[in-house]
Design a protein around this motif. Structure first.
Motif, mmCIF file in Angstrom:
data_model
loop_
_atom_site.group_PDB
_atom_site.id
_atom_site.type_symbol
_atom_site.label_atom_id
_atom_site.label_comp_id
_atom_site.label_asym_id
_atom_site.label_seq_id
_atom_site.Cartn_x
_atom_site.Cartn_y
_atom_site.Cartn_z
ATOM 1 N N PHE A 121 39.151 29.724 48.481
ATOM 2 C CA PHE A 121 38.262 30.585 48.900
ATOM 3 C C PHE A 121 38.110 31.810 47.543
ATOM 4 C CE2 PHE A 121 37.173 30.223 53.674
ATOM 5 C CZ PHE A 121 36.679 29.726 52.912
ATOM 6 N N GLN A 122 39.159 32.581 47.004
ATOM 7 C CA GLN A 122 39.421 32.650 45.955
ATOM 8 C C GLN A 122 38.483 32.311 44.457
ATOM 9 O OE1 GLN A 122 43.360 34.927 44.762
ATOM 10 N NE2 GLN A 122 42.254 36.636 43.478
ATOM 11 N N LYS A 123 39.391 31.367 44.501
ATOM 12 C CA LYS A 123 38.524 30.113 42.929
ATOM 13 C C LYS A 123 36.813 30.496 43.236
ATOM 14 C CE LYS A 123 40.565 26.830 41.756
ATOM 15 N NZ LYS A 123 41.140 25.013 41.649
ATOM 16 N N TYR A 124 36.544 30.249 44.758
ATOM 17 C CA TYR A 124 34.937 30.133 44.368
ATOM 18 C C TYR A 124 34.351 31.424 44.428
ATOM 19 C CZ TYR A 124 36.339 25.785 46.692
ATOM 20 O OH TYR A 124 36.803 24.109 46.535
ATOM 21 N N SER A 125 35.016 32.691 44.740
ATOM 22 C CA SER A 125 35.123 33.906 44.919
ATOM 23 C C SER A 125 34.320 34.807 43.105
ATOM 24 C CB SER A 125 35.815 34.726 45.666
ATOM 25 O OG SER A 125 36.539 35.120 44.792
ATOM 26 N N PHE A 126 35.718 33.619 42.455
ATOM 27 C CA PHE A 126 35.779 33.911 41.327
ATOM 28 C C PHE A 126 34.268 33.553 40.576
ATOM 29 C CE2 PHE A 126 40.113 33.705 40.663
ATOM 30 C CZ PHE A 126 40.599 35.269 41.393
ATOM 31 N N PHE A 127 33.951 32.265 40.609
ATOM 32 C CA PHE A 127 32.385 31.381 39.620
ATOM 33 C C PHE A 127 31.867 32.164 41.048
ATOM 34 C CE2 PHE A 127 36.032 28.822 39.340
ATOM 35 C CZ PHE A 127 34.857 28.781 37.455
ATOM 36 N N ILE A 128 30.846 32.948 42.148
ATOM 37 C CA ILE A 128 29.860 33.394 42.429
ATOM 38 C C ILE A 128 29.785 34.528 42.321
ATOM 39 C CG2 ILE A 128 28.937 34.208 44.563
ATOM 40 C CD1 ILE A 128 29.388 30.880 44.369
ATOM 41 N N ASN A 129 31.095 35.754 41.946
ATOM 42 C CA ASN A 129 30.726 36.620 41.096
ATOM 43 C C ASN A 129 30.322 36.483 39.930
ATOM 44 O OD1 ASN A 129 32.174 38.673 39.109
ATOM 45 N ND2 ASN A 129 32.041 39.769 41.663
ATOM 46 N N ALA A 130 30.635 36.026 39.413
ATOM 47 C CA ALA A 130 30.369 35.365 37.535
ATOM 48 C C ALA A 130 28.391 35.143 37.793
ATOM 49 C CB ALA A 130 30.873 34.096 37.339
ATOM 50 N N LEU A 131 28.027 33.947 38.821
ATOM 51 C CA LEU A 131 27.056 33.846 38.900
ATOM 52 C C LEU A 131 25.851 35.113 38.969
ATOM 53 C CD1 LEU A 131 24.761 31.435 39.135
ATOM 54 C CD2 LEU A 131 24.884 31.251 41.113
ATOM 55 N N LEU A 132 26.381 35.759 40.072
ATOM 56 C CA LEU A 132 25.858 37.098 40.497
ATOM 57 C C LEU A 132 25.514 38.029 38.994
ATOM 58 C CD1 LEU A 132 24.732 38.457 43.172
ATOM 59 C CD2 LEU A 132 26.833 39.275 42.900
ATOM 60 N N PHE A 133 26.479 38.794 38.598
ATOM 61 C CA PHE A 133 26.503 38.677 37.724
ATOM 62 C C PHE A 133 25.427 38.966 36.398
ATOM 63 C CE2 PHE A 133 27.724 39.396 33.004
ATOM 64 C CZ PHE A 133 28.042 41.476 32.522
ATOM 65 N N SER A 134 25.896 37.086 36.713
ATOM 66 C CA SER A 134 24.788 36.927 35.575
ATOM 67 C C SER A 134 23.002 37.270 35.657
ATOM 68 C CB SER A 134 24.616 35.246 35.476
ATOM 69 O OG SER A 134 23.940 34.703 34.497
ATOM 70 N N LEU A 135 22.649 36.434 37.484
ATOM 71 C CA LEU A 135 21.597 36.220 38.058
ATOM 72 C C LEU A 135 20.870 38.258 37.883
ATOM 73 C CD1 LEU A 135 22.068 33.340 40.551
ATOM 74 C CD2 LEU A 135 20.248 33.359 38.165
ATOM 75 N N MET A 136 21.398 39.009 38.164
ATOM 76 C CA MET A 136 21.179 40.241 38.159
ATOM 77 C C MET A 136 20.462 40.954 36.805
ATOM 78 S SD MET A 136 21.125 43.072 40.392
ATOM 79 C CE MET A 136 22.533 42.747 41.294
ATOM 80 N N HIS A 137 20.924 40.329 35.643
ATOM 81 C CA HIS A 137 19.972 40.708 34.940
ATOM 82 C C HIS A 137 18.403 39.668 34.571
ATOM 83 C CE1 HIS A 137 24.048 40.828 34.255
ATOM 84 N NE2 HIS A 137 23.801 41.477 32.685
ATOM 85 N N TYR A 138 18.102 38.917 35.747
ATOM 86 C CA TYR A 138 17.269 38.314 35.339
ATOM 87 C C TYR A 138 16.151 38.499 36.984
ATOM 88 C CZ TYR A 138 19.410 36.129 31.385
ATOM 89 O OH TYR A 138 20.032 35.440 31.033
ATOM 90 N N LYS A 139 15.024 37.637 37.257
ATOM 91 C CA LYS A 139 14.167 38.543 38.285
ATOM 92 C C LYS A 139 13.456 36.619 38.429
ATOM 93 C CE LYS A 139 11.291 42.328 36.459
ATOM 94 N NZ LYS A 139 9.698 42.959 36.123
ATOM 95 N N PHE A 140 13.529 36.775 39.950
ATOM 96 C CA PHE A 140 13.414 35.726 39.912
ATOM 97 C C PHE A 140 12.293 34.873 39.782
ATOM 98 C CE2 PHE A 140 11.105 32.740 43.746
ATOM 99 C CZ PHE A 140 12.228 32.190 44.216
ATOM 100 N N SER A 141 11.389 35.099 38.914
ATOM 101 C CA SER A 141 10.405 34.779 38.129
ATOM 102 C C SER A 141 11.056 33.391 37.229
ATOM 103 C CB SER A 141 8.921 34.795 37.643
ATOM 104 O OG SER A 141 10.094 36.157 36.824
ATOM 105 N N ASP A 142 12.334 34.290 36.564
ATOM 106 C CA ASP A 142 13.189 33.354 35.006
ATOM 107 C C ASP A 142 13.189 32.456 36.272
ATOM 108 O OD1 ASP A 142 12.024 35.475 33.643
ATOM 109 O OD2 ASP A 142 14.005 36.588 34.933
ATOM 110 N N LEU A 143 13.513 32.448 37.167
ATOM 111 C CA LEU A 143 14.526 30.813 37.844
ATOM 112 C C LEU A 143 13.323 30.248 37.936
ATOM 113 C CD1 LEU A 143 16.831 32.678 40.376
ATOM 114 C CD2 LEU A 143 17.225 32.272 38.628
#
Length: 291
Positions: A121-143
């Motif tokens: 679970f800790q390994k997964y949390s690293f990758f989810i955190n990285a994705l969360l950080f990246s997506l925080m810079h964008y709007k939903f429309s960018d997806l």
């Protein structure tokens, strides 16, 4: 003889994954942008509001790295108070930026991190955190725009590297690395802009003539005069500011980075008023969004 123990670094897969992902996808994003294959994302168009370059430097190079590291990577320091600062800080950013589509991802990260002792679970949390950080810079429309994904993936790769730094060196090292990355990007952009041409250009429609000229980002005195019947006279002003006057309910979809002297005059034989549609028609005829 004293035996010196070699320091053992942990979670090295973060570094081995993060560095090539960051470099490869960032280069891909730069190449696509250079050849105008991609459409600007909200992360880029927010830099249209560049009336104060000092604010951009302080905000992008100092404030953003400091708070983003506290909010996103502080949780990995092992300190309980920083964990809660991270949880509440990230939630605060989601609400302030109205990025509500990230709420499920934030909840998933918290669950995985709290259950980190179980399985991977800790390994997964690293990758989810990285994705969360990246997506925080964008709007939903960018997806919904495929061209946004190289930058999204590249930023997530950088986040993995920053997490590795926190785990192995300390939070201060990820803050410093974030300073360097943002500072390099912003300084490169400013230097390239300041060395661009300053010639006076002209475009026109059937009813209006627009002249525009790039000016230095460090010119502080700006003024903007707008009249639907007479036109626009703006000096040392961003297109963002002018657009807010002419088109208060319309966002800029293209990248208009910089400050300009812009004059729009109605032709003598015309009675048409300057409206949002005409203003954007003139912008599209110009090279402002291309250079």
């Amino acid at each position: 003889m004293e035996i010196v123990k070699k320091k053992t670094y942990k979670e090295n897969y973060l570094l081995k994954t993060g560095i090539p992902v960051f470099i490869c996808f960032t280069l891909l994003a730069i190449i696509l942008d250079h050849f105008k294959i991609t459409d600007p994302s909200s992360r880029e168009t927010r830099f249209n509001d560049i009336n104060n370059v000092t604010d951009m430097i302080i905000g992008g190079v100092v404030i953003a790295p400091l708070f983003e590291e506290l909010f996103f990577r502080g949780v990995f320091t092992g300190k309980k108070y920083l964990k809660y600062i991270s949880y509440f800080g990230t939630a605060f950013l989601v609400i302030m930026q109205q990025s509500y589509f990230l709420i499920p991802l934030l909840i998933l990260f918290i669950i995985l991190f709290e259950l980190k002792a179980k399985n991977n679970f800790q390994k997964y949390s690293f990758f989810i955190n990285a994705l969360l950080f990246s997506l925080m810079h964008y709007k939903f429309s960018d997806l919904l725009n495929v061209s946004s994904y190289p930058s999204i993936i590249g930023t997530a790769g950088l986040a993995l590297v920053l997490i590795w730094l926190v785990l192995n060196v300390g939070l201060w090292s990820s803050i410093l690395a974030h300073f360097i990355v943002n500072g390099t990007l912003i300084c490169t952009t400013i230097i390239a802009y300041e060395n661009s041409g300053r010639t006076l250009e002209k475009v026109e429609t059937n009813d209006f003539v627009m002249t525009y000229q790039y000016v230095s980002l460090f010119e502080n005195k700006s003024s903007t005069e707008f009249s639907q019947s007479k036109g626009i006279k703006a000096s040392n002003t961003s297109v963002f500011i002018i657009n807010k006057l002419v088109c208060p309910n319309t966002e800029l979809k293209k990248m208009y980075f910089g400050k300009f002297n812009i004059t729009i005059k109605r032709k003598q034989n015309s009675t048409k008023k300057l409206d949002c549609q005409t203003f954007h028609e003139l912008l599209n005829k110009s090279k402002i969004a291309e250079e």
